[in-house]
Design a protein around this motif. Structure first.
Motif, short mmCIF file in Angstrom:
data_model
loop_
_atom_site.label_atom_id
_atom_site.label_comp_id
_atom_site.label_asym_id
_atom_site.label_seq_id
_atom_site.Cartn_x
_atom_site.Cartn_y
_atom_site.Cartn_z
N TRP A 145 -158.22 0.30 13.96
CA TRP A 145 -158.40 -1.28 13.89
C TRP A 145 -157.50 -1.77 12.99
O TRP A 145 -157.18 -1.39 11.82
N ASP A 182 -158.60 -6.37 8.70
CA ASP A 182 -159.61 -7.55 8.84
C ASP A 182 -160.98 -7.33 9.86
O ASP A 182 -161.83 -7.78 9.49
N VAL A 183 -160.72 -6.55 10.76
CA VAL A 183 -161.77 -6.25 11.83
C VAL A 183 -162.57 -5.33 11.02
O VAL A 183 -163.92 -5.68 11.21
N SER A 189 -164.76 -6.89 8.36
CA SER A 189 -165.74 -7.76 9.05
C SER A 189 -166.88 -7.09 9.51
O SER A 189 -168.00 -7.51 9.26
N TYR A 190 -166.62 -5.98 10.26
CA TYR A 190 -167.55 -5.13 10.81
C TYR A 190 -168.43 -4.68 9.82
O TYR A 190 -169.57 -4.32 9.90
N ASP A 240 -170.84 -6.67 8.65
CA ASP A 240 -172.10 -6.82 9.80
C ASP A 240 -173.11 -5.66 9.45
O ASP A 240 -174.46 -5.96 9.56
N TYR A 243 -172.00 -7.10 17.38
CA TYR A 243 -170.99 -7.66 16.34
C TYR A 243 -171.10 -9.13 16.22
O TYR A 243 -171.63 -9.58 16.96
N SER A 244 -170.88 -9.61 14.97
CA SER A 244 -171.02 -11.20 14.70
C SER A 244 -170.02 -11.87 15.38
O SER A 244 -168.93 -11.30 15.84
N THR A 280 -166.62 -11.25 13.73
CA THR A 280 -166.12 -9.96 14.06
C THR A 280 -165.28 -10.17 15.21
O THR A 280 -163.99 -9.43 15.58
N TYR A 329 -161.65 -9.44 16.40
CA TYR A 329 -161.41 -8.57 17.27
C TYR A 329 -160.58 -8.87 18.56
O TYR A 329 -159.62 -8.10 19.05
#
Length: 214
Positions: free
Chosen positions: A51, A54-55, A58-59, A62, A160-161, A164, A168
């Motif tokens: 990944w 930044d992904v 972010s996760y 979450d 996921y938000s 995110t 993604y």
């Protein structure tokens, strides 16, 4: 992405997921995979290590937010999967206890799914042995009895938000636009973690063995 620099964060994400996974209550009782951290680690590391940073960040946020609110998003993932595998049970027992799914999240999830399933279709053609030892491709049970890729992936994306999911989507779209296949990257990382000298060696072994991870 520099895998070495991101490994500490990847490991933190996996540890937080594992704690949630350990507490999942399934209909058939505790699953054997809930007592097999090494395989869980390989599966999740192979995914998260490819990944964008930044992904992943972010996760991770979450997961932290869910934990602070007493929510188990791994359990929610399996519940969302039951929207497709057991819709009656989902509607009767699960839906009211799950966070609502906004139209924005639905749209983002489906945009991601279209790209990811394209990755999977290409990877399945190139390495059918590896693909056959995992989840089946689309709304079917694989030979290992696992839920299909699309049902599992969609269930996970819905946990996921929106933030995110946006990141993604940007990641998979960029990979597609530049000719990268994220599923092949995951296959390659899994093969590496399992001690194989590349995907060709893993493919050869997968065709001979009942389980890719033996």
């Amino acid at each position: 992405m520099d895998e070495r620099n991101q490994k500490p964060l990847v490991d933190e994400v996996i540890q937080k997921e594992w704690k949630m996974f350990d507490k999942v209550n399934s209909l058939g009782g505790r699953a054997s995979c809930q007592d097999n951290f090494p395989v869980f680690y390989v599966m999740r590391y192979s995914q998260f290590s490819v990944w964008d940073k930044d992904v992943l960040e972010s996760y991770y946020a979450d997961l932290l937010k869910a934990g602070s609110q007493g929510m188990n998003i791994i359990e929610q993932k399996y519940a969302y999967m039951m929207r497709e595998t057991s819709p009656d049970y989902y509607e009767k027992y699960l839906r009211e206890f799950l966070p609502g799914i906004t139209e924005e999240k639905k749209c983002l999830a489906e945009q991601i799914m279209e790209i990811v399933m394209g990755f999977y279709s290409e990877a399945e053609k190139m390495y059918p042995g590896i693909a056959a030892r995992g989840r089946g491709g689309s709304r079917r049970e694989s030979i290992s009895g696992e839920t299909s890729v699309d049902v599992y992936q969609r269930g996970e994306l819905l946990t996921y938000s929106s933030a995110t999911l946006k990141l993604y989507y940007a990641m998979v779209k960029r990979k597609k636009d530049t000719g990268q296949n994220m599923v092949l990257d995951i296959y390659a990382r899994t093969a590496e973690c399992c001690g194989y000298d590349g995907l060709e060696a893993a493919e050869k072994a997968a065709r001979k063995r009942k389980e890719f991870y033996q």
